[in-house]
Design a protein around this motif. Structure first.
Motif, PDB file in Angstrom:
ATOM      1  N   ALA A  49       0.848  -1.192   0.000  1.00 29.66           N
ATOM      2  CA  ALA A  49       0.000   0.000   0.000  1.00 29.66           C
ATOM      3  C   ALA A  49       0.880   1.237   0.000  1.00 29.66           C
ATOM      4  N   ARG A  50       0.392   2.280  -0.670  1.00 29.84           N
ATOM      5  CA  ARG A  50       1.096   3.559  -0.669  1.00 29.84           C
ATOM      6  C   ARG A  50       0.072   4.685  -0.621  1.00 29.84           C
ATOM      7  N   HIS A  51       0.416   5.744   0.109  1.00 32.10           N
ATOM      8  CA  HIS A  51      -0.463   6.896   0.280  1.00 32.10           C
ATOM      9  C   HIS A  51      -1.848   6.469   0.746  1.00 32.10           C
ATOM     10  N   GLY A  52      -1.886   5.433   1.597  1.00 27.37           N
ATOM     11  CA  GLY A  52      -3.145   4.973   2.152  1.00 27.37           C
ATOM     12  C   GLY A  52      -3.998   4.161   1.211  1.00 27.37           C
ATOM     13  N   LEU A 295       2.006   4.726   9.883  1.00 26.97           N
ATOM     14  CA  LEU A 295       2.313   5.748   8.887  1.00 26.97           C
ATOM     15  C   LEU A 295       1.500   7.013   9.121  1.00 26.97           C
ATOM     16  N   ASN A 296       0.269   6.846   9.619  1.00 30.54           N
ATOM     17  CA  ASN A 296      -0.608   7.989   9.887  1.00 30.54           C
ATOM     18  C   ASN A 296      -0.260   8.688  11.196  1.00 30.54           C
ATOM     19  N   ARG A 297       0.784   8.205  11.859  1.00 27.74           N
ATOM     20  CA  ARG A 297       1.191   8.760  13.161  1.00 27.74           C
ATOM     21  C   ARG A 297       0.028   8.768  14.153  1.00 27.74           C
ATOM     22  N   GLY A 298      -0.727   7.642  14.173  1.00 25.66           N
ATOM     23  CA  GLY A 298      -1.721   7.433  15.223  1.00 25.66           C
ATOM     24  C   GLY A 298      -3.130   7.849  14.897  1.00 25.66           C
ATOM     25  N   ASP A 299      -3.352   8.430  13.717  1.00 27.66           N
ATOM     26  CA  ASP A 299      -4.699   8.854  13.324  1.00 27.66           C
ATOM     27  C   ASP A 299      -5.321   7.812  12.404  1.00 27.66           C
ATOM     28  N   TRP A 300      -6.600   7.516  12.647  1.00 21.22           N
ATOM     29  CA  TRP A 300      -7.305   6.566  11.781  1.00 21.22           C
ATOM     30  C   TRP A 300      -8.597   7.207  11.302  1.00 21.22           C
ATOM     31  N   HIS A 301      -8.592   7.780  10.103  1.00 17.70           N
ATOM     32  CA  HIS A 301      -9.762   8.420   9.503  1.00 17.70           C
ATOM     33  C   HIS A 301     -10.384   9.440  10.452  1.00 17.70           C
ATOM     34  N   HIS A 379       8.699   7.341   2.085  1.00 23.35           N
ATOM     35  CA  HIS A 379       8.022   7.059   0.824  1.00 23.35           C
ATOM     36  C   HIS A 379       6.534   6.775   1.016  1.00 23.35           C
ATOM     37  N   ASP A 380       6.031   6.920   2.250  1.00 19.54           N
ATOM     38  CA  ASP A 380       4.621   6.692   2.574  1.00 19.54           C
ATOM     39  C   ASP A 380       4.158   5.349   2.021  1.00 19.54           C
ATOM     40  N   ASP A 407      13.002  -0.689  -6.221  1.00 24.82           N
ATOM     41  CA  ASP A 407      13.113  -0.464  -7.662  1.00 24.82           C
ATOM     42  C   ASP A 407      11.761  -0.164  -8.297  1.00 24.82           C
ATOM     43  N   ALA A 408      10.673  -0.450  -7.582  1.00 26.98           N
ATOM     44  CA  ALA A 408       9.341  -0.219  -8.132  1.00 26.98           C
ATOM     45  C   ALA A 408       8.826   1.196  -7.843  1.00 26.98           C
ATOM     46  N   ILE A 409       9.554   1.969  -7.047  1.00 27.31           N
ATOM     47  CA  ILE A 409       9.133   3.332  -6.723  1.00 27.31           C
ATOM     48  C   ILE A 409       9.506   4.260  -7.888  1.00 27.31           C
ATOM     49  N   LEU A 410       8.520   4.935  -8.448  1.00 27.38           N
ATOM     50  CA  LEU A 410       8.752   5.763  -9.634  1.00 27.38           C
ATOM     51  C   LEU A 410       9.103   7.208  -9.303  1.00 27.38           C
ATOM     52  N   ASP A 411       8.749   7.678  -8.135  1.00 26.38           N
ATOM     53  CA  ASP A 411       8.899   9.103  -7.821  1.00 26.38           C
ATOM     54  C   ASP A 411       9.766   9.335  -6.594  1.00 26.38           C
ATOM     55  N   ARG A 412      10.915   8.744  -6.565  1.00 29.04           N
ATOM     56  CA  ARG A 412      11.826   8.919  -5.423  1.00 29.04           C
ATOM     57  C   ARG A 412      12.221  10.381  -5.260  1.00 29.04           C
TER      58      ARG A 412
END
Length: 412
Positions: A49-52, A295-301, A379-380, A407-412
């Motif tokens: 998962a990336r960016h949630g 990743l959300n630093r403790g926040d869930w929605h 890289h979230d 290697d799969a990350i396109l926007d480092r």
């Protein structure tokens, strides 16, 4: 409180929409699948998962080979030591409530551990020569495996015979566990070394005493239900038993031998002695929710489960480089300069120095049956891998998949 079914989850996206390469993710899956094709693993479930947003969930190979049963995305796995980061989060929740501070002596909460001494060698009859520990072990040391405790697994260590006599992990409840540990000497002076240990099991006892709840109830009410982790618990209810993965062992002449759980009973109801260091079962999807919370630093929605400060402390290296320079080993984890230890998990605080292709602050751990995960805040990104293989020669899947996913990350 939301019911597990009503709790929001992670969204979904195409890999390229969140800066990941589909072809790159294919190569990650291929590496895991190759281990299955080679007969090293029976099957696996992985999640990225990336960016949630979940971009890939893969169920590969078999759960049971006889009768032939395919692995499923909702298969339930024994995650063993991946229980530890969950315990770390629970400790953070109690820290937010002002129940403890890092420099507090452990004995303030577990008085049975007051006056512990260190084994400063052994006499000719194998009895420990006791000495002053320098200072009582602290809560920070308990959360970083530097308090002086051990597991009692190392056959070459004279201390092991004492642990085997007391059998703290066979205690009837966590109060009994603490009492048994109180009869053992420390393995080294607190803060002077790092040693994989029963520290997280002692944290479980602290959670019970500070909260007034059993550890299973605290986890369920404060973490699992709010996150919608409906299949994560210290037991597998009878109605879900068919979804629990088969456990395999490889060693010596045995290859993928199906075995009962040798590290603890597979339970159908919450145990009286739920361990903070092991014992949870979970799915890839459930554990991804926990990873996303980090990743959300403790926040869930919009709901605050734990403070950002508590999560930051958990995911920040707590060990000095002078200590890491000695090098410490636990399973596939090799702590070293740049790769240290936070609260209940390892941290790449300087990936370049550590020689790792991950972002700064990547937090990770694994489990005895080969499960693994990491969260990369730079890289979230999160990754969860689930298998059920007990083996001293298990492949280093975390290292393999981390390298390929980089290697799969396109926007480092």
């Amino acid at each position: 409180m939301r019911s597990p079914a009503a709790a929001p989850g992670l969204g979904a996206a195409a890999p390229e929409d969140v800066g990941l390469s589909s072809a790159g993710l294919d190569r990650v899956d291929t590496a895991v699948r190759q281990k299955i094709d080679d007969g090293v693993l029976a099957g696996a479930v992985t999640l990225v998962a990336r960016h949630g947003k979940i971009v890939r969930t893969s169920a590969m190979g078999l759960d049971r080979r006889f009768p032939r049963t395919p692995m499923r995305t909702d298969t339930i796995f024994r995650i063993f030591s991946m229980t530890k980061p969950v315990t770390g989060l629970a400790m953070g929740i109690l820290a937010d409530e002002g129940r403890w501070q890092p420099e507090d002596p452990i004995a303030e909460y577990l008085p049975e551990l007051r006056g512990l001494q260190v084994a400063d060698g052994f006499d000719e009859r194998g009895r420990p020569i006791l000495a002053d520990p320098g200072h009582p072990p602290t809560m920070r040391e308990l959360l970083t495996h530097t308090a002086g405790f051990a597991y009692g697994w190392d056959k070459s260590d004279p201390l092991t015979s004492l642990y085997r006599k007391e059998k703290p992990l066979r205690a009837k409840d966590l109060g009994d566990l603490v009492a048994r540990v109180g009869r053992l000497p420390l393995a080294y002076r607190p803060g002077s070394s790092w040693r994989y240990s029963i520290s997280m099991d002692l944290q479980g006892a602290i959670i019970e005493r500070l909260s007034g709840q059993s550890l299973p109830d605290f986890f369920r009410e404060r973490i699992f239900e709010p996150l919608g982790m409906a299949d994560t618990a210290f037991h597998t209810p009878p109605g879900k038993r068919r979804r629990r993965a088969a456990l395999y062992y490889t060693g010596g002449p045995f290859r993928l031998l199906r075995v009962p759980n040798p590290l603890g009973r597979d339970r159908s109801a919450p145990p009286a002695a739920a361990l903070g260091g092991a014992g949870l079962v979970s799915t890839a999807g459930d554990y991804a929710r926990f990873a996303q919370l980090l990743l959300n630093r403790g926040d869930w929605h919009g709901r605050r489960i734990v403070s950002a400060g508590a999560v930051t402390a958990q995911m920040t290296n707590q060990l000095p480089e002078s200590l890491l320079a000695k090098g410490f080993h636990a399973g596939h984890m090799d702590l070293r300069p740049g790769f240290g230890y936070g609260f209940n998990g390892a941290v790449f605080h300087d990936p370049t120095l550590a020689g790792a292709p991950v972002g700064r602050g990547t937090y990770q751990w694994d489990g005895a049956a080969g499960t693994w995960f990491w969260v990369d805040p730079e890289h979230d990104l999160l990754y969860v891998g689930m298998i059920q293989l007990l083996s001293y020669a298990a492949p280093p899947l975390q290292k393999i998949t981390q390298s390929l996913l980089a290697d799969a990350i396109l926007d480092r």
